[in-house]
Structures are given as C-alpha cells and as structure tokens.
Design an enzyme around this catalytic site. Structure first.
Site, mmCIF file in Angstrom:
data_model
loop_
_atom_site.group_PDB
_atom_site.id
_atom_site.type_symbol
_atom_site.label_atom_id
_atom_site.label_comp_id
_atom_site.label_asym_id
_atom_site.label_seq_id
_atom_site.Cartn_x
_atom_site.Cartn_y
_atom_site.Cartn_z
ATOM 1 N N LYS A 173 -6.744 5.300 -2.821
ATOM 2 C CA LYS A 173 -5.587 4.419 -2.589
ATOM 3 C C LYS A 173 -5.713 3.133 -3.418
ATOM 4 C CE LYS A 173 -1.960 2.489 -0.754
ATOM 5 N NZ LYS A 173 -0.582 2.905 -0.811
ATOM 6 N N LYS A 241 -2.703 -8.022 -0.303
ATOM 7 C CA LYS A 241 -3.858 -7.594 0.509
ATOM 8 C C LYS A 241 -4.590 -6.434 -0.176
ATOM 9 C CE LYS A 241 -2.928 -4.494 3.348
ATOM 10 N NZ LYS A 241 -2.967 -3.030 3.446
#
Ligand code: NAP
Length: 295
Positions: A173, A241
């Site tokens: 990811k 983030k």
C-alpha cells in the site's frame, strides 16, 4: 459460498460501503462506529449495531477494521472496549486501514500471543471502488488465514493479492501511495503547464488519455483538477498521513525517495492553508498558487 459472522469497526467513507457489500453478500454483520449516526444506515439495512468494538468482535469469526491511522487501529484493537476484550480464540482480525507496516507486524505478534490471527489488507480504488466492490486488496499474513478470509475479500474487491507475511500488505500500500502521489503531482504540473501556455487543459487531458501518459490518476484526479472540484474522495489529511508512513519507513530503511518527499511538502502546504479535508488532487491548488495561475 460460506457465510460468515463478521465484526466491522470504522464506518467512514470507505468502511460504510464495504460493510454494506458484505451484508449484501449474505454475511451476518455486527458493526461499530464511534458515532451512532455512522451506524444508522447500516442498522437500517439490517446489520446489528454494537456499542463497542469488543461487542462486535465477540460475535465474529472475522473482525474487520477500517479506521484512520496507526494509533486508531491500536486503540480499536487493544484499547478500552477494544477488539481484544471480546474476540474469540482462533478468530481473525483483518485491518484494512492504511497504517505503518512496522506497527502492523507488532500488532500481529501481540494478537498471536493472545490466540488471535491477523491479516493486514489495505486497499486501493477509493470510495468508488468501495461502493462498487472493485477494490484492489493487498494482503499480508499467513496463507491459510488468507484463504479463510478470501470469501469476504471477494465481496469487497476484485484484484486480491496475497503479498507475503504480516506487514507485506502495508508495504504494498505504501508503494501504491508513492505512485499515486507522484502521479497527482505530475498531472497537476502538466495541466498547469497547458493552462499557462494558453492551451485548453481539458483537451490536453483528452489527448494524453490515449497515450503513454494515460493513468487512472489523469482520468479521475485530472478531471477533479479541471473542474476545480476537490470534494473527497481521498482526503489530503489521509494522503499526508500515508506519505508520512512512506517517508518514515524510508528513513528507517536508509532509502532516498526525493519525489515522494517533494509531494509531501505540497500536502503539508495544503494542510497549512486549512484544506486537509479536500481531496488530495487539490495539490493542484498549490502548483497554481506558486505560479500565479488564476481560475
Ligand atoms: P474516514 O471517512 O475519515 O473514516 C474513518 C472512520 O474511522 C471514521 O468513521 C472514524 O470515526 C473512524 N475512526 C477513526 N479513528 C477511530 C478510533 N480511534 N476509534 C474508532 N473509530 C475511529 O476515512 P476513510 O476515507 O474511510 O479511510 C479509512 C482508511 O482507509 C484510512 O486508513 C485511509 O487511509 C484508507 N483508505 C481510504 C481511501 C479513500 O479513498 N477514502 C482509499 C484507500 C484507503 P468518526 O466518524 O467518528 O470520525
């Protein structure tokens, strides 16, 4: 197909449609969101609303988590009223949030010591993929546990890949987020170049979509940039983030990622002007501002 009892924690932009797709596939859903309003649409659809993550996990063969960041996942699993206060021995926790690979390996070890299995299974494909059950799902953990959970993944996604051990899904990811962020930057620069040259940026996008520069980012995010419509989608504060996870991990590995670091600065600037809730395609606003491009 095997029907399972599923706990689902975190009912935001992604979690809500993912839980709904599991329900539609015939699995029994026990959902928990920290605000009652986020549970209401699911309760209305026939899912059981639970007062805590522990209560949802207590019913479940598999408990899925879809919250924001590393600290949130830690709280949902190990905090007061958390999953570990309810989960059955031998059940599986599947974290589909995007968080730190290092923390993920730690969580998996802690859960294993308590007789609970864990998979990390972050996703790509955005809110559209969540709604249409076409997410790409990148999975880390034991192959046998992956096989057990596969029917649930199949109800939420299309391209489901077991990458490796615990944490490997989160590594995949992070790789995804590097490509997405750097491509958003490239598309924003190219469309601004067109506009500043006095050329129709929409026609440039049309032309580029048929060649080597074509991508889902040029298609979806490029359209958002042309329309000056940054309704999320994927919030800048969440993309920031993720880039923080990428750059922190790169630092730990002694790895230089100059392009990713540059885009992070533009996301920092967006946060600084109070646009953290906008889709991260709003990087375009920073590129335009730097060169005085007016709308
Ligand atoms: P979101 O709309 O902000 O939803 C996050 C949900 O998590 C909210 O419902 C929030 O509750 C809940 N939550 C956060 N911290 C919590 C805690 N400590 N305890 C309990 N609940 C908590 O975000 P999202 O877009 O669904 O994203 C969820 C995850 O998927 C993130 O890790 C994100 O990076 C990842 N992701 C998102 C996309 C996308 O396109 N949106 C794509 C791929 C991956 P409240 O509603 O009460 O705040």
């Amino acid at each position: 197909m095997t029907k399972m009892t599923v706990g689902f924690i975190g009912l935001g932009i992604m979690g809500r449609p993912m839980a709904l797709n599991l329900h539609k596939a015939g699995h029994a859903l026990f959902v928990h969101g920290r605000r009652p309003e986020s549970m209401a649409p699911l309760a209305h659809a026939g899912c059981t609303a639970c007062a805590s993550a522990a209560e949802a996990a207590a019913q479940a063969d598999v408990t899925i988590i879809m919250v924001s960041d590393t600290a949130d996942v830690e709280q949902v699993i190990f905090g007061a009223g958390g999953v570990t206060h309810g989960a059955k021995l031998g059940s599986v926790v599947v974290d589909m949030s995007t968080i730190s690979p290092t923390a993920t390996r730690h969580f998996a070890k802690e859960l294993s010591a308590r007789g609970i299995e864990m998979l990390d299974a972050p996703v790509s494909g955005g809110d559209v993929g969540a709604i249409n059950a076409t997410l790409s799902i990148m999975v880390g953990g034991k192959p046998a546990v992956f096989e057990r959970v596969q029917p649930l993944f199949a109800a939420m996604g299309k391209n489901i890949v077991h990458i490796g051990d615990n944490g490997a899904g989160q590594v995949a990811k992070a790789c995804n987020q590097i490509v997405v962020a750097v491509t958003i930057e490239a598309v924003a620069e190219a469309l601004t170049f067109a506009r500043k040259s006095g050329v129709d940026a929409a026609k440039v996008r049309d032309a580029l979509l048929g060649g080597f520069a074509a991508s889902r980012i040029l298609e979806v995010h490029g359209k958002r940039m042309l329309d000056n419509n940054y309704q999320p989608g994927f919030k800048t504060k969440l993309h920031q983030k993720d880039m923080n996870i990428v750059l922190q991990t790169a630092k730990d590995l002694g790895l230089a990622l100059p392009a990713a670091a540059l885009v992070m600065q533009h996301m920092n600037a967006l946060m600084g002007i109070g646009d953290g809730e906008l889709d991260s395609a709003a990087v375009m606003k920073i590129i335009e501002h730097m060169s005085g491009v007016e709308r």
